[in-house]
Write a protein that holds these residues in place. Structure first.
Motif, PDB file in Angstrom:
ATOM      1  N   GLU A  50      -5.092  10.155  -3.016  1.00  0.00           N
ATOM      2  CA  GLU A  50      -5.412  11.493  -2.538  1.00  0.00           C
ATOM      3  C   GLU A  50      -4.837  11.747  -1.142  1.00  0.00           C
ATOM      4  OE1 GLU A  50      -9.845  10.765  -0.577  1.00  0.00           O
ATOM      5  OE2 GLU A  50      -9.643  11.942  -2.405  1.00  0.00           O
ATOM      6  N   LEU A  51      -4.554  10.667  -0.418  1.00  0.00           N
ATOM      7  CA  LEU A  51      -3.919  10.802   0.889  1.00  0.00           C
ATOM      8  C   LEU A  51      -2.405  10.873   0.756  1.00  0.00           C
ATOM      9  CD1 LEU A  51      -5.997   8.223   2.994  1.00  0.00           C
ATOM     10  CD2 LEU A  51      -6.406  10.671   2.711  1.00  0.00           C
ATOM     11  N   GLN A  52      -1.831  10.003  -0.076  1.00  0.00           N
ATOM     12  CA  GLN A  52      -0.371   9.931  -0.213  1.00  0.00           C
ATOM     13  C   GLN A  52       0.171  10.947  -1.204  1.00  0.00           C
ATOM     14  OE1 GLN A  52       1.217   6.427  -2.100  1.00  0.00           O
ATOM     15  NE2 GLN A  52       3.148   6.539  -0.986  1.00  0.00           N
ATOM     16  N   GLY A  53      -0.577  11.199  -2.274  1.00  0.00           N
ATOM     17  CA  GLY A  53      -0.056  11.981  -3.384  1.00  0.00           C
ATOM     18  C   GLY A  53       0.306  11.060  -4.533  1.00  0.00           C
ATOM     19  N   PRO A  58       1.746  16.374  -3.989  1.00  0.00           N
ATOM     20  CA  PRO A  58       1.511  15.984  -2.591  1.00  0.00           C
ATOM     21  C   PRO A  58       0.053  15.633  -2.333  1.00  0.00           C
ATOM     22  CG  PRO A  58       2.787  18.016  -2.739  1.00  0.00           C
ATOM     23  CD  PRO A  58       2.270  17.736  -4.111  1.00  0.00           C
ATOM     24  N   GLY A  59      -0.150  14.756  -1.359  1.00  0.00           N
ATOM     25  CA  GLY A  59      -1.496  14.385  -0.949  1.00  0.00           C
ATOM     26  C   GLY A  59      -1.936  15.157   0.281  1.00  0.00           C
ATOM     27  N   LYS A  60      -3.014  14.715   0.870  1.00  0.00           N
ATOM     28  CA  LYS A  60      -3.556  15.378   2.052  1.00  0.00           C
ATOM     29  C   LYS A  60      -2.700  15.129   3.289  1.00  0.00           C
ATOM     30  CE  LYS A  60      -8.375  15.054   0.492  1.00  0.00           C
ATOM     31  NZ  LYS A  60      -9.721  14.493   0.803  1.00  0.00           N
ATOM     32  N   LEU A  61      -1.926  14.021   3.268  1.00  0.00           N
ATOM     33  CA  LEU A  61      -1.131  13.643   4.438  1.00  0.00           C
ATOM     34  C   LEU A  61       0.352  13.753   4.128  1.00  0.00           C
ATOM     35  CD1 LEU A  61      -3.046  10.390   5.502  1.00  0.00           C
ATOM     36  CD2 LEU A  61      -3.472  12.734   6.271  1.00  0.00           C
ATOM     37  N   SER A  62       1.124  13.998   5.160  1.00  0.00           N
ATOM     38  CA  SER A  62       2.581  13.938   5.009  1.00  0.00           C
ATOM     39  C   SER A  62       3.003  12.477   4.893  1.00  0.00           C
ATOM     40  CB  SER A  62       3.259  14.591   6.211  1.00  0.00           C
ATOM     41  OG  SER A  62       3.004  13.832   7.397  1.00  0.00           O
ATOM     42  N   ALA A  63       4.269  12.242   4.582  1.00  0.00           N
ATOM     43  CA  ALA A  63       4.761  10.866   4.444  1.00  0.00           C
ATOM     44  C   ALA A  63       4.588  10.095   5.743  1.00  0.00           C
ATOM     45  CB  ALA A  63       6.226  10.875   4.018  1.00  0.00           C
ATOM     46  N   GLU A  64       4.892  10.739   6.873  1.00  0.00           N
ATOM     47  CA  GLU A  64       4.753  10.072   8.171  1.00  0.00           C
ATOM     48  C   GLU A  64       3.287   9.792   8.496  1.00  0.00           C
ATOM     49  OE1 GLU A  64       6.436  12.862   7.630  1.00  0.00           O
ATOM     50  OE2 GLU A  64       8.501  12.100   7.749  1.00  0.00           O
ATOM     51  N   GLU A  65       2.420  10.755   8.209  1.00  0.00           N
ATOM     52  CA  GLU A  65       0.989  10.577   8.471  1.00  0.00           C
ATOM     53  C   GLU A  65       0.403   9.477   7.590  1.00  0.00           C
ATOM     54  OE1 GLU A  65      -0.291  15.126   9.792  1.00  0.00           O
ATOM     55  OE2 GLU A  65      -0.253  14.556   7.666  1.00  0.00           O
ATOM     56  N   TYR A  66       0.869   9.425   6.334  1.00  0.00           N
ATOM     57  CA  TYR A  66       0.364   8.374   5.430  1.00  0.00           C
ATOM     58  C   TYR A  66       0.803   6.989   5.907  1.00  0.00           C
ATOM     59  CZ  TYR A  66      -0.583   5.586   1.307  1.00  0.00           C
ATOM     60  OH  TYR A  66      -1.050   4.607   0.467  1.00  0.00           O
ATOM     61  N   ASP A  67       2.057   6.862   6.310  1.00  0.00           N
ATOM     62  CA  ASP A  67       2.546   5.580   6.830  1.00  0.00           C
ATOM     63  C   ASP A  67       1.732   5.155   8.052  1.00  0.00           C
ATOM     64  OD1 ASP A  67       4.437   5.507   4.866  1.00  0.00           O
ATOM     65  OD2 ASP A  67       6.137   5.995   6.162  1.00  0.00           O
ATOM     66  N   HIS A  68       1.390   6.115   8.904  1.00  0.00           N
ATOM     67  CA  HIS A  68       0.596   5.816  10.098  1.00  0.00           C
ATOM     68  C   HIS A  68      -0.810   5.357   9.714  1.00  0.00           C
ATOM     69  CE1 HIS A  68      -0.508   6.062  14.340  1.00  0.00           C
ATOM     70  NE2 HIS A  68      -1.601   6.704  13.979  1.00  0.00           N
ATOM     71  N   LEU A  96       0.813  -1.214   0.000  1.00  0.00           N
ATOM     72  CA  LEU A  96       0.000   0.000   0.000  1.00  0.00           C
ATOM     73  C   LEU A  96       0.848   1.266   0.000  1.00  0.00           C
ATOM     74  CD1 LEU A  96      -2.782  -1.125   2.504  1.00  0.00           C
ATOM     75  CD2 LEU A  96      -3.039  -0.746   0.037  1.00  0.00           C
ATOM     76  N   ARG A  97       2.160   1.137   0.194  1.00  0.00           N
ATOM     77  CA  ARG A  97       3.067   2.285   0.161  1.00  0.00           C
ATOM     78  C   ARG A  97       3.995   2.239  -1.048  1.00  0.00           C
ATOM     79  NH1 ARG A  97       6.059   0.636   3.817  1.00  0.00           N
ATOM     80  NH2 ARG A  97       7.335   2.483   4.240  1.00  0.00           N
ATOM     81  N   SER A  98       3.702   1.364  -2.028  1.00  0.00           N
ATOM     82  CA  SER A  98       4.610   1.166  -3.162  1.00  0.00           C
ATOM     83  C   SER A  98       3.975   1.446  -4.515  1.00  0.00           C
ATOM     84  CB  SER A  98       5.152  -0.278  -3.141  1.00  0.00           C
ATOM     85  OG  SER A  98       5.881  -0.521  -1.964  1.00  0.00           O
ATOM     86  N   PHE A  99       2.875   2.175  -4.551  1.00  0.00           N
ATOM     87  CA  PHE A  99       2.265   2.541  -5.828  1.00  0.00           C
ATOM     88  C   PHE A  99       3.026   3.710  -6.449  1.00  0.00           C
ATOM     89  CE2 PHE A  99      -1.360   0.153  -4.264  1.00  0.00           C
ATOM     90  CZ  PHE A  99      -1.894  -0.390  -5.426  1.00  0.00           C
ATOM     91  N   TYR A 100       3.080   3.729  -7.776  1.00  0.00           N
ATOM     92  CA  TYR A 100       3.692   4.842  -8.497  1.00  0.00           C
ATOM     93  C   TYR A 100       2.987   5.015  -9.844  1.00  0.00           C
ATOM     94  CZ  TYR A 100       6.255   1.155 -11.040  1.00  0.00           C
ATOM     95  OH  TYR A 100       6.590   0.047 -11.789  1.00  0.00           O
TER      96      TYR A 100
END
Length: 253
Positions: free
Chosen positions: A162-165, A193-203, A133-137
């Protein structure tokens, strides 16, 4: 002839999976910070209903089970029930399998036990889901416009973009020394960029994965507690049995 056929069958069973494993790319999985805290599971349930339940069902999971993670019946009805009328109904979707196959090339799988299913393939279903879920491009060559480092040429679009960007990837090909090429994919920072920062998206992904793990076995924590109690009871019973045996046989010896 019969012996030759048996040899061919044994060769296929023993060596074909090993050859496939050896030829396939090695997948590096990030450790998933799985949580059993009610707040994490509740946030994961919210993300699942809003982003996953449109295409993926969880037909072996009933809405009323969500009360086990601290949600009241009214909270479930008001915030999470969009595809059912009664709280005792399974988490199904309206989309038909034949329609889904026509749109995506394959019907999206049911996600009730997806973490356990991936665990049988990769050792840790949670780690696989967390990395996936963190490896889409972005990939314009794909019908959906998306690709994935962990699941190459996946038919699923990036529903959480939309959350990750919108992340991009740098792809390098190297000679494997045997006349072929190996592909190295490096995910780059989102160009949009998405609605969340990288740390927020990982969380957020960690919460979603935690919920998927919980959904695969809602009674896992209770099972572990019962197992601990049973082992402690058996240990105490062993000690008492040993003392009773010593007391019973002391006059015989």
């Amino acid at each position: 002839m019969r012996m030759k056929a048996m040899k061919k069958l044994l060769t296929a069973l023993l060596f074909t999976p090993l050859m496939a494993l050896a030829s396939g790319p090695e997948v590096h999985l990030d450790k998933a910070p799985v949580s059993t805290e009610p707040a994490a599971l509740q946030n994961g349930a919210k993300l699942f209903v809003n982003y996953c339940l449109n295409c993926h069902g969880a037909s072996y999971m009933r809405y009323n089970r969500l009360q086990q993670i601290g949600l009241s019946e009214q909270m479930i009805k008001d915030n999470l029930m969009f595809t059912a009328d009664k709280i005792g109904e399974p988490m199904r979707i309206a989309m038909q399998r034949d329609e889904a196959k026509a749109w995506f090339g394959a019907a999206p799988p049911d996600l009730t036990v997806i973490s356990r299913s991936r665990a049988s393939e990769f050792g840790s279903g949670a780690d696989w889901l967390y990395t996936y879920l963190r490896s889409f491009y972005r990939d314009d060559s794909r019908p959906t416009g998306w690709n994935n480092k962990v699941f190459e040429n996946v038919g699923m679009p990036h529903v959480l973009y939309e959350l990750q960007g919108e992340a991009t990837a740098k792809i390098n090909e190297h000679d494997d020394g045997h006349g072929g090429k190996t592909k190295e994919i490096e995910i780059e920072a989102p160009s949009k960029p998405g609605k969340l920062s990288a740390e927020e998206y990982d969380h957020a992904v960690a919460d979603l994965v935690s919920y998927l793990v919980w959904m695969g076995e809602p009674m896992a924590e209770a099972r572990k507690s019962i197992g601990t109690f049973v082992i402690a009871f058996l240990g105490l019973l062993f000690v008492l049995s040993y003392l009773l045996k010593k007391n019973y046989w002391r006059d015989v010896h």
